[in-house]
Design an enzyme around this catalytic site. Structure first.
Site, short mmCIF file in Angstrom:
data_model
loop_
_atom_site.label_atom_id
_atom_site.label_comp_id
_atom_site.label_asym_id
_atom_site.label_seq_id
_atom_site.Cartn_x
_atom_site.Cartn_y
_atom_site.Cartn_z
N TYR A 1 93.60 -18.61 6.25
CA TYR A 1 94.35 -19.87 6.06
C TYR A 1 94.70 -20.51 7.41
O TYR A 1 94.55 -21.72 7.60
CB TYR A 1 95.60 -19.53 5.27
N LYS B 1 93.57 -24.14 8.66
CA LYS B 1 94.55 -25.18 8.98
C LYS B 1 94.45 -25.64 10.44
O LYS B 1 94.70 -26.80 10.75
CB LYS B 1 95.96 -24.70 8.64
#
Ligand SMILES: NC(=O)c1ccc[n+]([C@@H]2O[C@H](COP(=O)([O-])OP(=O)(O)OC[C@H]3O[C@@H](n4cnc5c(N)ncnc54)[C@H](O)[C@@H]3O)[C@@H](O)[C@H]2O)c1
Length: 258
Positions: free
Chosen positions: A159, A163
């Site tokens: 993640y 991001k």
């Protein structure tokens, strides 16, 4: 004479991926309140219906579009259908996202690839489809939802990578599309109460209220974030007034980050 910022989105077609619930839905509701026709794009038909009904019952304009942002062909079809039915898209919010938290040594290929696929491939597919229409009208606002996890977070190598990658994406898109009247910015939220963070609390075996309390202790403004906090930041970038702001990352975390 009073100075009034032009936050009105009257007449604009705004697409919000993952717009069926949580942060995406709050953004969709806020944009509809400001006069946009909002296209709720989500992989979950049930939440699409709920969001569209809620916006329409508040007097806003919304339509539902079922898609998985990972599916490039479907994304192309949906954006084309939006153009034919409602007009050219001038605002895109890349918000659809998932988590598959795991420590690196235990992370499976599937946990890695699914998170990278939704966030990075998804934003690529949707931005590529939307910019075709924005270039034709010489105007566009692309807002991509990053996260404070871009700065590194234990249990989230997939993640955090996605991001952080999105921040590079946003800046590169800003450079390429600026000459066409299109801005590209990121909103990077901190802890926001939503189904995503509820699922994290469940996975950690903590009641959500305790999890919120624990997170709030390290947030300088002394409260947790709400989807509406992110919607306010997205609206700032979506307005006409923000035409000289591009390639930026705005942390919405109740305190300083990065
Ligand atoms: N909640 C937080 O604390 C937080 C913090 C920082 C960033 N974010 C980011 O904000 C965004 C929204 O998060 P949220 O908390 O509202 O999550 P959520 O789980 O409440 O909602 C996510 C929505 O995205 C949709 N979605 C997921 N995968 C999809 C796909 N492949 N195609 C189309 N739709 C898809 C889901 O169906 C759902 O409606 C995500 O990008 C997330 O990473 C959230």
């Amino acid at each position: 004479m009073a100075y009034s910022p032009r936050y009105s989105l009257e007449g604009r077609i705004a697409c919000v991926t993952g717009g069926g619930k949580g942060i995406g839905r709050a953004i969709a509701e806020r944009f509809a309140k400001e006069g946009a026709h909002v296209c709720i794009m989500d992989r979950d038909s049930l939440v699409i219906e709920e969001a569209v009904t809620a916006i329409q019952s508040q007097g806003g304009a919304a339509s539902g579009h079922h898609l998985d942002v990972k599916d490039q062909k479907k994304v192309e079809e949906v954006f084309q259908a939006v153009e034919e039915r409602y007009g050219r898209v001038s605002i895109l919010v890349n918000n659809a996202g998932i988590t598959r938290d795991q420590l690196l040594f235990r992370m499976s290929q599937e946990e890695w690839a699914s998170v990278i696929g939704v966030h990075l491939n998804g934003a690529f597919h949707c931005t590529q489809a939307a910019q075709k229409q924005m270039v034709k009208i010489g105007y566009g606002r692309i807002i991509t939802i990053s996260s404070v996890s871009a700065l590194g977070n234990k249990g989230q190598v997939n993640y955090a990578t996605a991001k952080a990658g999105l921040q590079g994406f946003v800046k590169s898109v800003a450079l390429e599309l600026g000459p066409f009247g299109i801005t590209s910015n990121a909103v990077a939220p901190g802890f926001i109460e939503s189904d995503m963070t509820k699922a994290t609390a469940r996975r950690l075996g903590k009641p959500f209220a305790d999890f919120v309390e624990e997170k709030t202790k390290v947030i300088p403004v002394g409260r947790s974030g709400k989807p509406e906090d992110v919607a306010g930041a997205a609206l700032f970038f979506a307005g006409e007034e923000s035409s000289f702001i591009s390639g930026q990352v705005l942390y919405v975390a109740g305190g300083p980050k990065a």
